[in-house]
Scaffold this active site. Structure first.
Site, PDB file in Angstrom:
ATOM      1  N   LYS A  39      39.871  34.756  46.102  1.00  0.00           N
ATOM      2  CA  LYS A  39      38.808  34.300  47.011  1.00  0.00           C
ATOM      3  C   LYS A  39      39.005  34.759  48.448  1.00  0.00           C
ATOM      4  O   LYS A  39      38.051  35.169  49.107  1.00  0.00           O
ATOM      5  CB  LYS A  39      38.719  32.764  46.975  1.00  0.00           C
ATOM      6  CG  LYS A  39      38.045  32.253  45.722  1.00  0.00           C
ATOM      7  CD  LYS A  39      37.088  31.126  46.042  1.00  0.00           C
ATOM      8  CE  LYS A  39      36.214  30.823  44.835  1.00  0.00           C
ATOM      9  NZ  LYS A  39      35.047  30.036  45.132  1.00  0.00           N
ATOM     10  N   GLU A  90      35.543  24.102  58.349  1.00  0.00           N
ATOM     11  CA  GLU A  90      34.535  24.968  57.732  1.00  0.00           C
ATOM     12  C   GLU A  90      33.162  24.348  57.945  1.00  0.00           C
ATOM     13  O   GLU A  90      33.006  23.123  57.897  1.00  0.00           O
ATOM     14  CB  GLU A  90      34.827  25.088  56.237  1.00  0.00           C
ATOM     15  CG  GLU A  90      34.008  26.138  55.521  1.00  0.00           C
ATOM     16  CD  GLU A  90      34.399  26.212  54.045  1.00  0.00           C
ATOM     17  OE1 GLU A  90      35.363  26.919  53.715  1.00  0.00           O
ATOM     18  OE2 GLU A  90      33.752  25.527  53.240  1.00  0.00           O
ATOM     19  N   GLU A 148      27.190  36.209  44.827  1.00  0.00           N
ATOM     20  CA  GLU A 148      26.678  34.849  45.003  1.00  0.00           C
ATOM     21  C   GLU A 148      26.673  34.452  46.479  1.00  0.00           C
ATOM     22  O   GLU A 148      27.635  34.710  47.195  1.00  0.00           O
ATOM     23  CB  GLU A 148      27.551  33.845  44.235  1.00  0.00           C
ATOM     24  CG  GLU A 148      27.524  34.040  42.739  1.00  0.00           C
ATOM     25  CD  GLU A 148      28.149  32.868  41.978  1.00  0.00           C
ATOM     26  OE1 GLU A 148      27.892  32.750  40.771  1.00  0.00           O
ATOM     27  OE2 GLU A 148      28.912  32.085  42.588  1.00  0.00           O
ATOM     28  N   GLU A 180      31.066  34.367  46.419  1.00  0.00           N
ATOM     29  CA  GLU A 180      31.982  35.166  45.609  1.00  0.00           C
ATOM     30  C   GLU A 180      31.208  36.232  44.867  1.00  0.00           C
ATOM     31  O   GLU A 180      29.983  36.202  44.817  1.00  0.00           O
ATOM     32  CB  GLU A 180      32.752  34.289  44.616  1.00  0.00           C
ATOM     33  CG  GLU A 180      31.868  33.573  43.608  1.00  0.00           C
ATOM     34  CD  GLU A 180      32.680  32.736  42.611  1.00  0.00           C
ATOM     35  OE1 GLU A 180      33.910  32.882  42.560  1.00  0.00           O
ATOM     36  OE2 GLU A 180      32.079  31.950  41.878  1.00  0.00           O
ATOM     37  N   ASN A 197      30.933  37.957  41.107  1.00  0.00           N
ATOM     38  CA  ASN A 197      31.323  37.880  39.707  1.00  0.00           C
ATOM     39  C   ASN A 197      31.268  39.279  39.105  1.00  0.00           C
ATOM     40  O   ASN A 197      30.224  39.917  39.097  1.00  0.00           O
ATOM     41  CB  ASN A 197      30.402  36.939  38.948  1.00  0.00           C
ATOM     42  CG  ASN A 197      30.515  35.519  39.456  1.00  0.00           C
ATOM     43  OD1 ASN A 197      31.614  35.053  39.749  1.00  0.00           O
ATOM     44  ND2 ASN A 197      29.402  34.843  39.604  1.00  0.00           N
ATOM     45  N   ARG A 252      31.167  40.787  36.210  1.00  0.00           N
ATOM     46  CA  ARG A 252      30.857  40.775  34.777  1.00  0.00           C
ATOM     47  C   ARG A 252      29.375  40.508  34.605  1.00  0.00           C
ATOM     48  O   ARG A 252      28.687  40.245  35.579  1.00  0.00           O
ATOM     49  CB  ARG A 252      31.648  39.655  34.097  1.00  0.00           C
ATOM     50  CG  ARG A 252      31.374  38.330  34.824  1.00  0.00           C
ATOM     51  CD  ARG A 252      31.914  37.126  34.141  1.00  0.00           C
ATOM     52  NE  ARG A 252      31.991  35.995  35.034  1.00  0.00           N
ATOM     53  CZ  ARG A 252      30.975  35.173  35.328  1.00  0.00           C
ATOM     54  NH1 ARG A 252      29.783  35.378  34.798  1.00  0.00           N
ATOM     55  NH2 ARG A 252      31.128  34.177  36.158  1.00  0.00           N
TER      56      ARG A 252
END
Lengths: 462, 73
Positions: free
Chosen positions: A116, A201, A275, A289, A291, A293
């Site tokens: 991450k 954050e 995303e 993040e 992905n 796949r």
């Protein structure tokens, strides 16, 4: 061209990949565990190999057994599907080291995006916005804390730097609450992790989860528009749609540009998803993040673009697809996917395994509705794997038409045996807030009681 | 003192047994954790008490409503 592909997966995605292989004239090899000996994907494939006990760790996650199966059947490629080994860089590298084709991105891309912190740094480098945050803070000096907080803006979250979950996390809505919150998180983090470091954050009270489908050709990448996946329970998606409703055209365009920039910056190969979290109030979006796949919800994109993403993966891996221009991709209408889970909405969505006494989609208009499942009537849903038993996907001229089409489709599905979220899905689609495009990741939580009441058997009887 | 049956609420596999016979447990404390469909679900003591029987072992499959432990409260 690929000749024989081993599908290192089970359930609906295994069936989906086998279908794509057949369409392209590629032979398919299924693998299966004890629990899946009579599962549909086994019968659908040209060949099948038993790879062990029901537990994933001893079958679908056992890289040695899967590589043995590929060798024994003479497969020349491995398609990982999603979940299981799909984002395991070491497995991807092992497949390639055996001289086989990995139907997915380079192992380095999987590794880079899987971490991450590393993915966040790559995003920053590619000019993609990330959730504003502070570095690790060891200080308790109020002035310095306040300076960091003002830079991020309120409301914000105080999080423990160690650990991965929400332990010690606190919300701060105004400057006066800051110091006490930081001290609280520090002491909790210290006792839980032995390290009191915290970071700040930005907190987004009302957020949407929007993701962009990309396809990379090494240096160059294209996007296939976005999907809204805001409707979730227990951080798992239940309804996805495309286009994302109520997102301004320029925001959408900038997200697409960011997704392409990130994919191109790492020389990405094949299908991937970037995303984002979207702040509903401000319209700002931030990278979450990538992905590396095929996604569960890829059919939503296929329905609006007319593309076959799994076939494209196989063609690209086999060298039959070299590139594609953005101008060749367009979208039409609106698509929705619902995930049917074997779970009990009345008991906090607890899993509900069991035998599918009835599992009948014959009432669904097959010309309009796409059903993806890896189960058949009489089959058993075991506790060993994830609770998704089918995906139902519809396409309509616009969002309202698609919603109506989906409700009609779900009402004609007959499933008996395990408890499912079928009626809960209908209640979500039919909720005034959903119809009004007022979706966010807090939707299920905010409307839970009304949704559960509307989906209870008594309410559905009429 | 009463013996209380501890039942599972779901069908799943026993992942971890956290307590042994003779252990003191308090209300809502997990006695074991089941694993089902990628979720970890605790089976908790319904009252304060002492574990008198553990009727399953790790990797066993249990169905909803199975008595998996007994505590004396």
């Amino acid at each position: 061209m690929l000749k024989k592909v081993l599908i290192a997966n089970r359930g609906e995605i295994a069936c989906r990949v086998i279908r794509a292989c057949r369409k392209l004239g590629i032979a398919s090899v299924a693998v299966y565990s004890d629990a899946d000996a009579s599962a549909p994907h086994v019968g659908m494939a040209d060949e099948s190999v038993h790879i062990g006990p029901s537990r994933s760790a001893q079958s679908y996650l056992d890289t040695g057994k899967i590589l043995d199966a590929a060798r024994a059947t003479g497969a020349d490629a491995v398609h990982p599907g999603y979940g299981f080994l799909s984002e395991n860089a070491a497995f991807a590298a092992a497949v390639q080291a055996q001289g086989l084709t990995w139907v997915g991105p380079a192992p380095d891309s999987i590794r880079d995006m899987g971490d991450k912190q590393n993915a966040r740094e790559l995003a920053i480098k590619a000019g993609v916005p990330v959730v504003p945050g502070s570095p690790r803070l060891e200080t308790e000096d109020p002035a310095e804390l306040l300076a960091q907080a003002e830079r991020i803006g309120f409301p914000l979250l105080v999080k423990a730097a160690a650990g991965g979950g929400g332990i010690g996390m606190r919300q701060v809505f105004e400057p006066a609450q800051l110091v006490a919150a930081v001290q609280g998180t520090q002491s909790q983090a210290k006792s839980a992790f032995g390290c009191g470091d915290v970071f700040l954050e930005k907190y987004i009270p009302k957020a949407r989860h929007v993701e962009v489908q990309v396809f990379g050709f090494g240096g160059k990448a294209v996007h296939m528009y976005e999907r809204d996946c805001s409707l979730q329970r227990r951080f798992q998606k239940i309804i996805e749609e495309a286009p994302a409703p109520g997102i301004a055209a320029d925001v959408r365009r900038r997200m697409q540009e960011c997704a392409i920039a990130l994919a191109e910056s790492v020389g990405y190969h094949g299908a991937g998803t970037v995303e984002f979290i979207v702040d509903v109030e401000s319209g700002d979006f931030y990278f979450l993040e990538m992905n590396t796949r095929i996604q569960v919800e890829h059919p939503v994109t296929e329905m609006i673009t007319g593309l076959d993403l799994v076939a494209m993966q196989l063609q690209y891996a086999g060298g039959d697809l070299q590139g594609m221009g953005q101008e060749a991709i367009s979208q039409r209408g609106h698509a929705i996917e619902c995930r049917l889970y074997a779970e009990n909405p009345e008991k906090h969505f607890m899993p509900s395994p069991g035998v599918l006494a009835q599992f009948d989609f014959s009432g669904v208009d097959a010309a309009k509705v796409r059903v993806e499942t890896g189960y058949a009537q009489g089959g058993e849903i075991t506790p060993f794997y994830d609770p998704m038993i089918a995906k139902i996907i519809v396409h309509g001229a616009d969002r309202q038409a698609a919603v109506d089409e989906m409700i009609q489709a779900l009402k004609s599905v007959k499933v008996e045996g395990p408890k499912t979220n079928l009626n809960f899905l209908i209640a979500c689609l039919d909720h005034p807030a959903f119809r009004a495009q007022d979706v966010s990741t807090g939707f299920v939580g905010a409307h839970r009681d009304a949704l559960v009441a509307a989906s209870a058997p008594a309410a559905q009887a009429g | 003192m009463a013996i209380i049956d501890i039942k599972t609420e779901i069908t799943g596999n026993v992942w971890k047994v956290l307590h042994q016979v003779g252990d003191k447990v308090s209300e809502d404390e997990p006695i074991m954790i089941l694993e089902s469909m990628k979720m970890e679900i605790p089976v908790v003591a319904v009252e304060d008490g002492v574990v008198r029987e553990i009727l399953v072992k790790e990797e066993d499959t249990v169905t909803e409503g199975t008595v998996v432990a007994r505590i004396e409260a």
